[in-house]
Write an enzyme that holds these catalytic residues in place. Structure first.
Site, PDB file in Angstrom:
ATOM      1  N   ASP A 184      -6.592 -20.561 -18.197  1.00  0.00           N
ATOM      2  CA  ASP A 184      -5.450 -19.409 -17.798  1.00  0.00           C
ATOM      3  C   ASP A 184      -4.204 -20.451 -19.276  1.00  0.00           C
ATOM      4  O   ASP A 184      -4.025 -21.240 -18.242  1.00  0.00           O
ATOM      5  CB  ASP A 184      -5.218 -18.875 -16.941  1.00  0.00           C
ATOM      6  CG  ASP A 184      -4.265 -17.580 -16.866  1.00  0.00           C
ATOM      7  OD1 ASP A 184      -4.440 -17.123 -17.922  1.00  0.00           O
ATOM      8  OD2 ASP A 184      -3.791 -16.966 -16.313  1.00  0.00           O
ATOM      9  N   GLU A 196      -4.558  -5.673 -15.738  1.00  0.00           N
ATOM     10  CA  GLU A 196      -4.013  -5.901 -14.372  1.00  0.00           C
ATOM     11  C   GLU A 196      -2.979  -4.629 -13.705  1.00  0.00           C
ATOM     12  O   GLU A 196      -2.429  -4.402 -14.358  1.00  0.00           O
ATOM     13  CB  GLU A 196      -3.343  -7.283 -13.786  1.00  0.00           C
ATOM     14  CG  GLU A 196      -2.690  -8.010 -12.413  1.00  0.00           C
ATOM     15  CD  GLU A 196      -2.679  -8.766 -12.751  1.00  0.00           C
ATOM     16  OE1 GLU A 196      -2.144  -9.002 -13.403  1.00  0.00           O
ATOM     17  OE2 GLU A 196      -1.760  -8.812 -11.482  1.00  0.00           O
ATOM     18  N   LYS A 245      -7.362 -17.173 -22.102  1.00  0.00           N
ATOM     19  CA  LYS A 245      -7.037 -16.051 -21.688  1.00  0.00           C
ATOM     20  C   LYS A 245      -5.626 -16.131 -21.712  1.00  0.00           C
ATOM     21  O   LYS A 245      -4.813 -17.251 -20.880  1.00  0.00           O
ATOM     22  CB  LYS A 245      -7.166 -15.269 -19.996  1.00  0.00           C
ATOM     23  CG  LYS A 245      -7.062 -14.426 -19.866  1.00  0.00           C
ATOM     24  CD  LYS A 245      -7.028 -13.751 -18.239  1.00  0.00           C
ATOM     25  CE  LYS A 245      -5.847 -14.197 -17.373  1.00  0.00           C
ATOM     26  NZ  LYS A 245      -4.846 -14.265 -17.277  1.00  0.00           N
ATOM     27  N   GLU A 263      -1.508 -13.263 -21.101  1.00  0.00           N
ATOM     28  CA  GLU A 263      -0.768 -12.252 -21.580  1.00  0.00           C
ATOM     29  C   GLU A 263      -0.134 -11.889 -22.402  1.00  0.00           C
ATOM     30  O   GLU A 263       0.583 -12.879 -23.576  1.00  0.00           O
ATOM     31  CB  GLU A 263       0.198 -12.303 -20.241  1.00  0.00           C
ATOM     32  CG  GLU A 263      -0.442 -13.209 -19.027  1.00  0.00           C
ATOM     33  CD  GLU A 263       0.206 -12.984 -17.604  1.00  0.00           C
ATOM     34  OE1 GLU A 263       1.208 -12.653 -17.731  1.00  0.00           O
ATOM     35  OE2 GLU A 263      -0.389 -13.613 -16.598  1.00  0.00           O
ATOM     36  N   ASP A 321      -3.605 -19.041 -14.052  1.00  0.00           N
ATOM     37  CA  ASP A 321      -1.993 -20.275 -13.769  1.00  0.00           C
ATOM     38  C   ASP A 321      -1.739 -19.349 -12.952  1.00  0.00           C
ATOM     39  O   ASP A 321      -0.775 -19.726 -11.916  1.00  0.00           O
ATOM     40  CB  ASP A 321      -1.635 -19.105 -14.821  1.00  0.00           C
ATOM     41  CG  ASP A 321      -1.289 -18.064 -14.552  1.00  0.00           C
ATOM     42  OD1 ASP A 321      -1.538 -17.605 -14.329  1.00  0.00           O
ATOM     43  OD2 ASP A 321       0.355 -17.654 -15.325  1.00  0.00           O
ATOM     44  N   SER A 322      -2.494 -18.669 -11.816  1.00  0.00           N
ATOM     45  CA  SER A 322      -1.920 -18.071 -10.116  1.00  0.00           C
ATOM     46  C   SER A 322      -2.717 -19.749  -9.627  1.00  0.00           C
ATOM     47  O   SER A 322      -1.455 -19.182  -8.578  1.00  0.00           O
ATOM     48  CB  SER A 322      -2.737 -16.994  -9.448  1.00  0.00           C
ATOM     49  OG  SER A 322      -4.472 -17.708 -10.128  1.00  0.00           O
TER      50      SER A 322
HETATM   51  O1  KIV Z   1      -3.852 -16.410 -13.048  1.00  0.00           O
HETATM   52  C1  KIV Z   1      -4.894 -15.067 -12.089  1.00  0.00           C
HETATM   53  O2  KIV Z   1      -5.242 -15.273 -10.735  1.00  0.00           O
HETATM   54  C2  KIV Z   1      -5.142 -13.998 -13.148  1.00  0.00           C
HETATM   55  C3  KIV Z   1      -5.574 -13.499 -12.543  1.00  0.00           C
HETATM   56  C4  KIV Z   1      -5.631 -12.285 -11.301  1.00  0.00           C
HETATM   57  C5  KIV Z   1      -6.554 -11.575 -13.571  1.00  0.00           C
HETATM   58  O3  KIV Z   1      -4.455 -13.822 -14.193  1.00  0.00           O
END
Ligand code: KIV
Length: 288
Positions: A103, A202, A133, A135, A64-65
């Site tokens: 994500d 992280e 993934k 959080e 989600d970055s």
């Molecule tokens: O969104 C992302 O890039 C991440 C990584 C930093 C693990 O969650």
């Protein structure tokens, strides 16, 4: 139908899992058992997916970055399911060997476990991802359990969780106080018990990450968590030097693509303005 295998990437030195076979969740477990480090990076588009695969990356995360690296948002909170799916599909078209993890964006899994499962399954059904993934620690465990029930492998993500940015008061190292370290260890174990296939750690102290790595049966993937994890993940824009400004402490820049790109475009502008481009070699002519 089995996914097609790619050629052995020559540039990826170091001990590798069998690079001719597609990476699966079982491969990651096997790599942990054999002590082979897992190399994971983010990708948000087709060309980056292609280069990740060519370079021998095991796991590609559509993080989600993308909100910040590609979409110009201030943090990861605004990115939506539809925006994530758009990028997951582009990355999928570039992969044949690496495991593709999507994500789950903020508010796609927190309120209702059935919604969480439905959204997670969209990444597999519509996006072609192999896993998701999400959080969170203890509070995320019920969602992990429900998502696994619909046969979607889930990676946990604890320590610094950027979607909790405002609650945490910024992007800060987590788990420095003994009680916080205990809590993060408990979260890792709870995610594993809920069925997580791996856990991203992280920005936690290296000693804590190494201890969690030892205590988990599933792989622990670190980012800003020291060398003791089963694998590492970095944001591709950070490692390639696409990101503006100085890198964060835990980032190693392996290239300086942004500076090169700015120079290339500035050279182009100059040559257009002074008439040096296009030259005869870039021009078509009429046959005499
Ligand atoms: O969104 C992302 O890039 C991440 C990584 C930093 C693990 O969650």
């Amino acid at each position: 139908m089995a996914e097609k295998a790619t050629a052995v990437p020559e540039r990826a030195a170091g001990p590798l899992a069998d690079v001719r076979k597609p990476v699966t969740v079982a491969t990651l477990l096997d790599m942990k058992r054999k002590g082979l480090k897992i190399a994971m990076i983010t990708a948000y588009d087709h060309p980056t997916a292609r280069l990740a695969e060519e370079a021998g990356v095991d796991v590609v995360l559509v993080g989600d970055s993308v909100a910040m690296t590609k979409l110009g948002y201030e943090n990861t909170l605004p990115v939506t399911m539809d925006e994530m799916l758009h990028h997951v599909k582009a990355v999928k078209r570039g992969l044949s060997r690496s495991l593709l993890v999507a994500d789950m964006p903020y508010m796609s899994y927190e309120l209702d476990v059935k919604d969480a499962a439905r959204n997670a399954a969209r990444f597999l059904k519509e996006g072609g991802a192999h896993a998701v993934k999400l959080e969170g620690g203890l509070e995320a465990a019920p969602a992990v359990r429900e998502i696994v029930k619909v046969n979607v492998p889930v990676m946990g993500h604890i320590g610094l969780t950027p979607q909790a940015l405002h609650r945490l008061g910024g992007y800060k190292v987590q788990g420095r106080r003994p009680e916080d370290a205990e809590r993060i260890l408990a979260e890792a174990l709870a995610l594993e018990s809920a069925g997580a296939c791996a856990v991203v750690l992280e920005c936690v102290p290296a000693e804590l990450a190494a201890e969690i790595t030892k205590r988990l049966r599933v792989p622990a993937i670190g980012i800003g968590a020291g060398p003791g994890c089963d694998g590492q993940v970095l944001v591709s824009d950070d490692l390639l030097g696409w990101t503006e400004g100085p890198p964060l402490k835990f980032v190693k820049r392996y290239a300086g693509l942004r500076a090169q790109a700015v120079k290339a475009v500035a050279d182009y502008c100059r040559e257009v303005r002074d008439g040096a481009f296009p030259g005869p070699e870039h021009s078509f002519t009429t046959p005499a």
